[in-house]
Design a protein around this motif. Structure first.
Motif, PDB file in Angstrom:
ATOM      1  N   ASP A  68       0.846  -1.190   0.000  1.00  0.00           N
ATOM      2  CA  ASP A  68       0.000   0.000   0.000  1.00  0.00           C
ATOM      3  C   ASP A  68       0.879   1.236   0.000  1.00  0.00           C
ATOM      4  O   ASP A  68       1.796   1.356   0.818  1.00  0.00           O
ATOM      5  CB  ASP A  68      -0.909   0.032   1.229  1.00  0.00           C
TER       6      ASP A  68
ATOM      7  N   ASP B   4      -8.605  -0.786  -6.374  1.00  0.00           N
ATOM      8  CA  ASP B   4      -7.334  -0.632  -5.682  1.00  0.00           C
ATOM      9  C   ASP B   4      -6.973   0.795  -5.318  1.00  0.00           C
ATOM     10  O   ASP B   4      -5.891   1.033  -4.777  1.00  0.00           O
ATOM     11  CB  ASP B   4      -6.193  -1.205  -6.550  1.00  0.00           C
TER      12      ASP B   4
ATOM     13  N   SER C 100      -3.355   0.416  -3.623  1.00  0.00           N
ATOM     14  CA  SER C 100      -3.013  -0.934  -3.194  1.00  0.00           C
ATOM     15  C   SER C 100      -2.534  -1.755  -4.380  1.00  0.00           C
ATOM     16  O   SER C 100      -3.072  -1.635  -5.488  1.00  0.00           O
ATOM     17  CB  SER C 100      -4.220  -1.608  -2.537  1.00  0.00           C
TER      18      SER C 100
END
Length: 257
Positions: free
Chosen positions: A52, A229, A256
């Motif tokens: 992340d 994401d 992410s």
């Protein structure tokens, strides 16, 4: 103080009302990653191999001295090295005309998720860290540990969640008038309000390194998932007490991999 408490209760009531009309969310939408969109954090599950990247910016309008300002840039890289264990690096830096501007801190930490919050059960994580200052007039190294509790208010993935954070910091070789040890406390909640959106609320008290001073905030924010994401967040905080900033604004994005 009384006005801030009333604002907090009003915000909390609004969040609970919104939560009642929300659709189910997955854990990624519900997760409150570090300071996105507000200060309180959750004890979410950590997966091996997850990566992340978070980029955040805080703007503080300070009290006194003609109204000083502080803008903090706060990127973070988090890597899941095992299920339940993540390593983090966080090179933040502050600009503006506040006393602590033109300074930064490199934070190194490891978060261990002892128990993930799911199916209505309590989640718990701990995160030891070290903060190394740099820049003009930088201070000494600080180390400490943060504990996080998350309690889902139901068994579904879309249930609102309550959070409590407690951090202890120890300052090595403090200057006269500085604390050897200080505490940071935050309590709040978050709740889904749509297929990809959650709102959050918290109350924060952070003891300053300078003895006798502390920052107190009531905060509210919105977190929105863009695709699978990418998450964006925005928050606002109102300070109360003689030493707290007048207000705080936050913008952030999380990717992410």
């Amino acid at each position: 103080m009384r006005h801030a408490a009333l604002v907090g209760l009003t915000l909390a009531a609004g969040l609970l009302a919104l939560a009642g009309t929300a659709s189910a969310q997955d854990d990624e939408r519900m997760a409150l990653s570090s300071e996105l969109p507000i200060t309180v954090e959750d004890a979410a599950a950590i997966e091996k191999g997850s990566v992340d990247v978070k980029v955040r910016a805080f703007f503080d309008r300070l009290k006194g001295d003609g109204g000083r300002n502080r803008l903090t840039f706060d990127p973070e890289l988090q890597v899941g090295v095992a299920n339940g264990l993540a390593l983090k690096v966080n090179p933040g830096y502050r600009v503006g005309n506040a006393d602590d501007a033109q300074q930064g801190d490199v934070k190194l930490s490891a978060e261990y998720n002892i128990r993930e919050p799911s199916q209505g059960r309590l989640g718990l994580s701990v995160e030891p860290l070290v903060s190394i200052p740099y820049g003009s007039g930088s201070k000494t190294t600080e180390a400490g540990i943060t504990g996080r509790l998350t309690q889902p208010l139901g068994t579904s993935a879309g249930a609102p969640r309550l959070h409590a954070n407690l951090s202890w910091r120890h300052l090595f070789d403090p200057e006269p008038g500085e604390r050897d040890n200080r505490f940071i406390m935050a309590a709040g909640m978050n709740a889904p309000v749509g297929p990809a959106t959650a709102v959050a609320f918290d109350v924060v008290r952070e003891q300053s390194q300078e003895r006798g001073k502390a920052d107190n905030f009531v905060e509210a924010g919105v977190r929105h998932l863009v695709g699978e994401d990418l998450a964006v967040g925005a928050g606002v905080g109102v300070g109360f007490g003689p030493d707290s900033p007048r207000y705080r604004l936050l913008l952030g994005v999380q990717r992410s991999f």
